[in-house]
Design a protein around this motif. Structure first.
Motif, PDB file in Angstrom:
ATOM      1  N   GLU A  72      17.725 -30.217   3.039  1.00  0.00           N
ATOM      2  CA  GLU A  72      17.680 -29.786   1.535  1.00  0.00           C
ATOM      3  C   GLU A  72      18.196 -31.169   0.577  1.00  0.00           C
ATOM      4  O   GLU A  72      17.980 -30.966  -0.627  1.00  0.00           O
ATOM      5  N   ASN A  73      18.863 -31.842   1.080  1.00  0.00           N
ATOM      6  CA  ASN A  73      19.554 -32.883   0.740  1.00  0.00           C
ATOM      7  C   ASN A  73      19.325 -34.415   1.186  1.00  0.00           C
ATOM      8  O   ASN A  73      20.271 -34.844   1.813  1.00  0.00           O
ATOM      9  N   PRO A  74      18.025 -34.755   1.224  1.00  0.00           N
ATOM     10  CA  PRO A  74      17.635 -35.995   2.092  1.00  0.00           C
ATOM     11  C   PRO A  74      18.430 -37.013   1.790  1.00  0.00           C
ATOM     12  O   PRO A  74      18.434 -38.098   2.605  1.00  0.00           O
ATOM     13  N   ILE A  75      19.167 -37.081   0.682  1.00  0.00           N
ATOM     14  CA  ILE A  75      19.728 -38.498   0.335  1.00  0.00           C
ATOM     15  C   ILE A  75      20.795 -38.526   1.141  1.00  0.00           C
ATOM     16  O   ILE A  75      21.262 -39.776   1.096  1.00  0.00           O
ATOM     17  N   ILE A  76      21.515 -37.826   1.835  1.00  0.00           N
ATOM     18  CA  ILE A  76      22.349 -37.833   2.837  1.00  0.00           C
ATOM     19  C   ILE A  76      21.821 -38.901   3.669  1.00  0.00           C
ATOM     20  O   ILE A  76      22.631 -39.521   4.365  1.00  0.00           O
ATOM     21  N   LEU A  77      20.704 -38.446   4.270  1.00  0.00           N
ATOM     22  CA  LEU A  77      20.053 -39.587   5.361  1.00  0.00           C
ATOM     23  C   LEU A  77      20.008 -41.056   4.858  1.00  0.00           C
ATOM     24  O   LEU A  77      20.156 -41.700   5.626  1.00  0.00           O
ATOM     25  N   GLU A  78      19.584 -40.968   3.592  1.00  0.00           N
ATOM     26  CA  GLU A  78      19.444 -42.413   3.197  1.00  0.00           C
ATOM     27  C   GLU A  78      20.957 -43.149   2.980  1.00  0.00           C
ATOM     28  O   GLU A  78      20.746 -44.286   3.321  1.00  0.00           O
ATOM     29  N   ALA A  79      21.652 -42.227   2.299  1.00  0.00           N
ATOM     30  CA  ALA A  79      22.931 -43.036   2.021  1.00  0.00           C
ATOM     31  C   ALA A  79      23.677 -43.249   3.372  1.00  0.00           C
ATOM     32  O   ALA A  79      24.589 -44.249   3.453  1.00  0.00           O
ATOM     33  N   CYS A  80      23.891 -42.291   4.265  1.00  0.00           N
ATOM     34  CA  CYS A  80      24.474 -42.418   5.226  1.00  0.00           C
ATOM     35  C   CYS A  80      24.188 -43.256   6.652  1.00  0.00           C
ATOM     36  O   CYS A  80      24.702 -43.638   7.342  1.00  0.00           O
ATOM     37  N   LEU A  81      22.598 -42.786   6.563  1.00  0.00           N
ATOM     38  CA  LEU A  81      22.099 -43.202   7.916  1.00  0.00           C
ATOM     39  C   LEU A  81      21.141 -44.210   7.761  1.00  0.00           C
ATOM     40  O   LEU A  81      20.585 -44.572   8.608  1.00  0.00           O
ATOM     41  N   ARG A  82      20.953 -44.534   6.559  1.00  0.00           N
ATOM     42  CA  ARG A  82      19.919 -45.454   6.293  1.00  0.00           C
ATOM     43  C   ARG A  82      18.374 -45.266   6.833  1.00  0.00           C
ATOM     44  O   ARG A  82      17.826 -46.051   7.370  1.00  0.00           O
ATOM     45  N   LEU A  83      18.047 -43.936   6.486  1.00  0.00           N
ATOM     46  CA  LEU A  83      16.783 -43.403   6.878  1.00  0.00           C
ATOM     47  C   LEU A  83      15.824 -43.723   5.914  1.00  0.00           C
ATOM     48  O   LEU A  83      16.167 -43.242   4.947  1.00  0.00           O
ATOM     49  N   ASP A  84      14.463 -43.719   6.137  1.00  0.00           N
ATOM     50  CA  ASP A  84      13.268 -43.565   5.516  1.00  0.00           C
ATOM     51  C   ASP A  84      13.046 -42.071   5.216  1.00  0.00           C
ATOM     52  O   ASP A  84      12.477 -41.536   5.748  1.00  0.00           O
ATOM     53  N   VAL A  85      13.377 -41.686   3.872  1.00  0.00           N
ATOM     54  CA  VAL A  85      13.341 -40.220   3.395  1.00  0.00           C
ATOM     55  C   VAL A  85      11.728 -40.017   3.128  1.00  0.00           C
ATOM     56  O   VAL A  85      11.150 -38.928   2.856  1.00  0.00           O
ATOM     57  N   ALA A 113      13.253 -40.063  12.515  1.00  0.00           N
ATOM     58  CA  ALA A 113      13.093 -40.864  11.024  1.00  0.00           C
ATOM     59  C   ALA A 113      13.235 -42.100  11.460  1.00  0.00           C
ATOM     60  O   ALA A 113      13.737 -42.582  12.713  1.00  0.00           O
ATOM     61  N   TYR A 114      12.704 -43.038  10.444  1.00  0.00           N
ATOM     62  CA  TYR A 114      12.799 -44.438  10.733  1.00  0.00           C
ATOM     63  C   TYR A 114      13.859 -44.986  10.017  1.00  0.00           C
ATOM     64  O   TYR A 114      14.201 -44.479   9.020  1.00  0.00           O
ATOM     65  N   SER A 115      14.696 -46.017  10.790  1.00  0.00           N
ATOM     66  CA  SER A 115      15.652 -46.682  10.114  1.00  0.00           C
ATOM     67  C   SER A 115      15.500 -47.914   9.213  1.00  0.00           C
ATOM     68  O   SER A 115      14.575 -49.063   9.831  1.00  0.00           O
ATOM     69  N   HIS A 116      15.868 -47.981   8.055  1.00  0.00           N
ATOM     70  CA  HIS A 116      15.539 -49.209   7.424  1.00  0.00           C
ATOM     71  C   HIS A 116      16.342 -50.423   7.965  1.00  0.00           C
ATOM     72  O   HIS A 116      15.821 -51.637   7.686  1.00  0.00           O
ATOM     73  N   ASP A 117      17.726 -50.118   8.500  1.00  0.00           N
ATOM     74  CA  ASP A 117      18.565 -51.106   8.733  1.00  0.00           C
ATOM     75  C   ASP A 117      18.014 -51.795  10.326  1.00  0.00           C
ATOM     76  O   ASP A 117      17.872 -53.083  10.048  1.00  0.00           O
ATOM     77  N   ASP A 118      17.734 -50.936  11.201  1.00  0.00           N
ATOM     78  CA  ASP A 118      17.470 -51.334  12.524  1.00  0.00           C
ATOM     79  C   ASP A 118      15.814 -51.740  12.581  1.00  0.00           C
ATOM     80  O   ASP A 118      15.380 -52.126  13.703  1.00  0.00           O
ATOM     81  N   PHE A 119      15.009 -51.091  11.525  1.00  0.00           N
ATOM     82  CA  PHE A 119      13.656 -51.173  11.868  1.00  0.00           C
ATOM     83  C   PHE A 119      13.204 -50.593  13.165  1.00  0.00           C
ATOM     84  O   PHE A 119      12.449 -50.992  13.982  1.00  0.00           O
ATOM     85  N   ILE A 120      13.706 -49.207  13.378  1.00  0.00           N
ATOM     86  CA  ILE A 120      13.249 -48.636  14.572  1.00  0.00           C
ATOM     87  C   ILE A 120      13.304 -47.077  14.278  1.00  0.00           C
ATOM     88  O   ILE A 120      14.149 -46.591  13.420  1.00  0.00           O
ATOM     89  N   TRP A 121      12.632 -46.264  15.026  1.00  0.00           N
ATOM     90  CA  TRP A 121      12.757 -44.740  14.987  1.00  0.00           C
ATOM     91  C   TRP A 121      13.954 -44.279  15.565  1.00  0.00           C
ATOM     92  O   TRP A 121      14.185 -44.997  16.788  1.00  0.00           O
ATOM     93  N   LYS A 122      14.743 -43.400  15.116  1.00  0.00           N
ATOM     94  CA  LYS A 122      15.734 -42.606  15.496  1.00  0.00           C
ATOM     95  C   LYS A 122      15.514 -41.252  15.623  1.00  0.00           C
ATOM     96  O   LYS A 122      14.865 -40.648  14.828  1.00  0.00           O
TER      97      LYS A 122
END
Length: 376
Positions: free
Chosen positions: A217-230, A256-265
């Protein structure tokens, strides 16, 4: 000594600029236009960069301005770094726009006339500058397209991994640009999420399904904490057992896909609060059984995509090709006293696996809020 500082400053600046350029290039391929979110000056490698450092005050000012090529210059000053604008000390002890002492601030679209723009004091200081105009006694009107003032100790921290700092700033600018509220309303919402995290992440009676729902419900956590493409998130997506060799259809909590590592997690959440380390601070310390169980579960998910037919089946269903994913297990909490043991134990984990305690996730979100408050 000055040469060493200036070489480190230039190395940091080059990596800082390269980080934005590389991230922009990669995100453009995924139809995420980073240029729309960043301060304009950070979208180019052709920059004039001026670094000012003060040994007496232990502060650094780095200024970025648009240019037709890359140019870097470093200069030492005595006293406050703002003295770079006042070589003959005409300002003296006259009026000052902003005084910071062990605090943080942002100057956006600001103009200073008739006095010093800022004075900074202390080791815990961070001042962001965006489109700032200064009427100087030495050089007339001077424009800073973008810049920041930080302490020596903060610089030492950032210089260890400039790309991490770039990633943090990228997430801050992207998220703020992608929402419609003003800064105060946006920060109020972030702090609301932070409070809910405190209620969920530090209570071991809370089950993983409730945590999973909260994060969904709060995908900004994924962007902010794990740097994932929401923009592309697979929550509880069924990995179909097409070979009939798995005990059941797998359902990872998140892919999800990681902005930092350019890999799926592949991410899985377990219960929070409880310690995940046995015999902390003693000989033969080791992870509790929950970590081994989580590793086995995530290994099944990762291996699923090593199979050509299963990988192709997922692609045909979702039009997303996932090759060589890695895994993240979010579980438990690690106290300050347990940090040395945790660092030692996680170094023994396989390369494809990362374990993140909930308090680490919470701390990352707090940093995101702090950086948002300072940078936008």
């Amino acid at each position: 000594m000055n040469k060493i500082i200036e070489e480190r400053l230039e190395e940091f600046v080059v990596k800082f600029i390269d980080g934005f350029t590389e991230t922009k290039t990669h995100l453009d391929k995924t139809n995420i236009k980073l240029s729309n979110s960043l301060p304009e000056v950070l979208t180019s490698k052709n920059l004039f960069v001026h670094a000012t450092y003060s040994d007496s005050k232990q502060h650094i000012l780095i200024r970025f301005n648009k240019g037709n090529k890359f140019y870097f210059k470093a200069q030492k000053v005595e006293g406050d770094v703002s003295n770079i604008f006042d070589p003959h000390r005409d300002w003296g002890n006259g009026p000052c726009g902003i005084k910071l002492s062990n605090s943080n601030a942002t100057l956006n679209n600001s103009s200073f006339r008739g006095g010093r723009p800022f004075v900074v004091e202390g080791d815990d200081v961070e001042l962001f500058l965006n489109n700032v105009s200064i009427e100087t006694p030495g050089y007339g009107e001077l424009i800073i397209d973008y810049g920041f003032v930080i302490s020596y100790s903060k610089f030492d921290e950032l210089a260890k991994n400039p790309y991490s700092f770039v990633n943090e700033l990228t997430g801050v600018y992207l998220q703020f640009n992608n929402q419609q509220s003003d800064k105060n309303e946006y920060l109020n919402n972030l702090n609301r999420i932070k409070t809910e995290m405190e209620n969920l992440f530090f209570d071991e009676t809370i089950g993983e399904l409730k945590i999973d729902s909260f994060i969904e419900e709060n995908p900004i956590i994924l962007e902010a904490c794990l740097r994932l493409d929401v923009e592309i998130l697979f929550f509880q997506e069924k990995l179909e057992n097409i070979h009939e060799i798995n005990p059941k259809n797998f359902r990872p909590d998140l892919i999800a896909y990681s902005h930092d590592d350019f890999i799926w997690k592949i991410i899985d959440y377990k219960r929070a609060k409880r310690s995940i380390i046995n015999k902390a601070g003693k000989e033969r310390t080791h992870f509790k059984a929950e970590i081994a169980s989580l590793e086995g579960q995530l290994d099944d998910y990762v291996r699923y995509f090593s199979d050509y037919k299963q990988r192709t089946h997922f692609y045909e269903k979702h039009k997303v090709l996932i090759e060589n994913p890695v895994a993240v297990g979010i579980i438990g909490n690690v106290s300050t006293e347990e940090v040395p043991d945790f660092n030692k134990l996680k170094s023994r984990l396989p390369n494809w696996l990362e374990i993140i305690p909930y308090n680490y996730l919470y701390n990352r979100f707090c940093r995101f809020i702090e950086l948002t408050n300072r940078a936008v």
